[in-house]
Design a protein around this motif. Structure first.
Motif, PDB file in Angstrom:
ATOM      1  N   ASP A   2      16.739  29.802  35.507  1.00  0.00           N
ATOM      2  CA  ASP A   2      17.225  30.398  34.249  1.00  0.00           C
ATOM      3  C   ASP A   2      17.378  29.318  33.163  1.00  0.00           C
ATOM      4  OD1 ASP A   2      17.353  33.106  34.802  1.00  0.00           O
ATOM      5  OD2 ASP A   2      19.547  33.172  35.031  1.00  0.00           O
ATOM      6  N   HIS A   3      17.941  28.169  33.542  1.00  0.00           N
ATOM      7  CA  HIS A   3      18.154  27.088  32.562  1.00  0.00           C
ATOM      8  C   HIS A   3      16.835  26.665  31.929  1.00  0.00           C
ATOM      9  CE1 HIS A   3      22.379  26.081  32.566  1.00  0.00           C
ATOM     10  NE2 HIS A   3      22.425  25.956  33.871  1.00  0.00           N
ATOM     11  N   LEU A   4      15.748  26.722  32.705  1.00  0.00           N
ATOM     12  CA  LEU A   4      14.433  26.298  32.178  1.00  0.00           C
ATOM     13  C   LEU A   4      13.887  27.327  31.189  1.00  0.00           C
ATOM     14  CD1 LEU A   4      12.837  24.977  35.506  1.00  0.00           C
ATOM     15  CD2 LEU A   4      14.357  23.794  33.914  1.00  0.00           C
ATOM     16  N   PRO A  49      17.137  20.608  30.938  1.00  0.00           N
ATOM     17  CA  PRO A  49      17.711  21.000  29.633  1.00  0.00           C
ATOM     18  C   PRO A  49      19.210  20.735  29.504  1.00  0.00           C
ATOM     19  CG  PRO A  49      16.203  22.690  30.426  1.00  0.00           C
ATOM     20  CD  PRO A  49      16.397  21.727  31.563  1.00  0.00           C
ATOM     21  N   GLN A  50      19.890  20.617  30.654  1.00  0.00           N
ATOM     22  CA  GLN A  50      21.332  20.345  30.620  1.00  0.00           C
ATOM     23  C   GLN A  50      21.641  18.897  30.232  1.00  0.00           C
ATOM     24  OE1 GLN A  50      21.954  22.378  34.665  1.00  0.00           O
ATOM     25  NE2 GLN A  50      23.871  22.773  33.596  1.00  0.00           N
ATOM     26  N   VAL A  51      20.607  18.048  30.304  1.00  0.00           N
ATOM     27  CA  VAL A  51      20.803  16.691  29.762  1.00  0.00           C
ATOM     28  C   VAL A  51      19.889  16.533  28.527  1.00  0.00           C
ATOM     29  CG1 VAL A  51      21.645  15.586  31.872  1.00  0.00           C
ATOM     30  CG2 VAL A  51      19.164  15.759  31.478  1.00  0.00           C
ATOM     31  N   GLN A  94      17.756  30.442  41.305  1.00  0.00           N
ATOM     32  CA  GLN A  94      17.612  31.369  40.170  1.00  0.00           C
ATOM     33  C   GLN A  94      18.453  30.909  38.986  1.00  0.00           C
ATOM     34  OE1 GLN A  94      17.237  35.801  41.431  1.00  0.00           O
ATOM     35  NE2 GLN A  94      17.996  34.721  43.259  1.00  0.00           N
ATOM     36  N   HIS A  95      19.644  30.371  39.280  1.00  0.00           N
ATOM     37  CA  HIS A  95      20.523  29.846  38.219  1.00  0.00           C
ATOM     38  C   HIS A  95      19.836  28.679  37.503  1.00  0.00           C
ATOM     39  CE1 HIS A  95      24.613  28.651  36.559  1.00  0.00           C
ATOM     40  NE2 HIS A  95      23.913  27.532  36.405  1.00  0.00           N
ATOM     41  N   GLU A  96      19.196  27.787  38.288  1.00  0.00           N
ATOM     42  CA  GLU A  96      18.541  26.610  37.682  1.00  0.00           C
ATOM     43  C   GLU A  96      17.272  27.001  36.939  1.00  0.00           C
ATOM     44  OE1 GLU A  96      21.766  24.889  38.992  1.00  0.00           O
ATOM     45  OE2 GLU A  96      20.375  24.163  37.467  1.00  0.00           O
ATOM     46  N   GLY A 123      29.797  29.799  37.630  1.00  0.00           N
ATOM     47  CA  GLY A 123      30.192  28.891  36.563  1.00  0.00           C
ATOM     48  C   GLY A 123      28.948  28.109  36.203  1.00  0.00           C
ATOM     49  N   CYS A 124      29.121  27.077  35.396  1.00  0.00           N
ATOM     50  CA  CYS A 124      27.983  26.248  35.012  1.00  0.00           C
ATOM     51  C   CYS A 124      28.477  24.898  34.501  1.00  0.00           C
ATOM     52  CB  CYS A 124      27.157  26.940  33.921  1.00  0.00           C
ATOM     53  SG  CYS A 124      25.711  25.993  33.410  1.00  0.00           S
ATOM     54  N   LEU A 125      27.734  23.853  34.865  1.00  0.00           N
ATOM     55  CA  LEU A 125      28.116  22.514  34.404  1.00  0.00           C
ATOM     56  C   LEU A 125      28.063  22.421  32.877  1.00  0.00           C
ATOM     57  CD1 LEU A 125      26.185  20.538  37.149  1.00  0.00           C
ATOM     58  CD2 LEU A 125      28.652  20.352  36.720  1.00  0.00           C
ATOM     59  N   SER A 126      27.318  23.334  32.273  1.00  0.00           N
ATOM     60  CA  SER A 126      27.211  23.320  30.809  1.00  0.00           C
ATOM     61  C   SER A 126      28.143  24.319  30.134  1.00  0.00           C
ATOM     62  CB  SER A 126      25.752  23.625  30.398  1.00  0.00           C
ATOM     63  OG  SER A 126      24.914  22.568  30.816  1.00  0.00           O
TER      64      SER A 126
HETATM   65 ZN   LIG Z   1      24.191  25.911  35.100  1.00  0.00          ZN
END
Ligand SMILES: [Zn+2]
Ligand SMILES: CC(C)(C)[C@H](NC(=O)Nc1cc(F)cc(F)c1)C(=O)N(CC(=O)NO)CC1CCCC1
Length: 189
Positions: free
Chosen positions: A162-164, A66-68, A158-160, A115-118
């Motif tokens: 979450d993105h889904l 989802p980040q791309v 868990q962070h990744e 933090g987050c790349l997004s």
């Molecule tokens: Zn992230």
């Protein structure tokens, strides 16, 4: 090759970042196989100081589809070794249709917060997550894996995941007291 310009940000309109991503069916299409490669390649290149500099990449340990702007249940995770004797990554795989099948009562959190790349801004506060999880997922071949993770690799997964589900790290920060954490939380990092 994925560059920073391809990574959608939480302040952009009309992205899939807040959507619940769709399950992936097997066998993967050519396009999905390429996406899996591209997500992992981003992490590999971004963790190489010279290449990261050359392409202007933030060093990443995880990147979800989802980040791309692809709303599919797929994320690359590359947690580098923390042992100079052995550079085998602690965890490296593209996790597809991941499900956390069990989780510790004890919580874990990064002392520095997340933090987050997004997310282009620093958001202070603890992000309480389960310190240990058992994760079930399929790899790009469709093989099912069941892995037990703890501390940092557990945090990253868990962070990744979450993105889904359209969840971002700061959704977990206590609004009234950002540096509040549940009793018994393990802090590290
Ligand atoms: Zn992230
Ligand atoms: C947001 C960012 C600061 C870029 C973070 N990077 C990171 O932790 N770098 C890092 C750490 C290492 F241990 C070794 C290394 F080589 C680089 C990251 O990639 N993520 C992933 C992300 O945003 N995925 O969507 C955020 C982390 C916060 C907690 C878990 C993942």
């Amino acid at each position: 090759m994925i560059l920073m310009k391809d990574i959608v940000r939480d302040d952009q309109e009309g992205t899939v970042l807040r959507d619940y991503a769709a399950k992936v069916s097997f066998p993967l299409t050519e396009e999905e196989q390429q996406l899996a490669k591209d997500l992992m390649e981003y992490l590999e290149i971004s963790q190489d100081e010279e290449l990261a500099e050359k392409y202007g990449l933030r060093a990443g340990v995880g990147l979800a589809a989802p980040q791309v702007n692809v709303s599919k249940q797929m994320a690359a995770v590359l947690v580098p070794s923390d042992d100079e004797e052995d550079d085998t990554p602690i965890f490296k795989d593209v996790i597809i249709n991941p499900v956390i099948i069990s989780e510790s009562v004890q919580m874990g959190a990064l002392t520095e917060g997340e933090g987050c790349l997004s997310v282009d801004r620093d958001i202070a506060g603890y992000v309480p997550r389960h310190d240990r999880i058992t994760l079930k997922y399929q790899d790009v071949q469709g093989e099912t894996h069941k892995v037990r993770l703890k501390h940092y690799p557990a945090i990253v997964c868990q962070h990744e995941i979450d993105h889904l589900h359209g969840v971002l790290f700061y959704d977990h920060i206590n609004k009234d007291n950002p540096f509040e954490a549940p009793e018994g939380t393990v802090f590290f990092g």
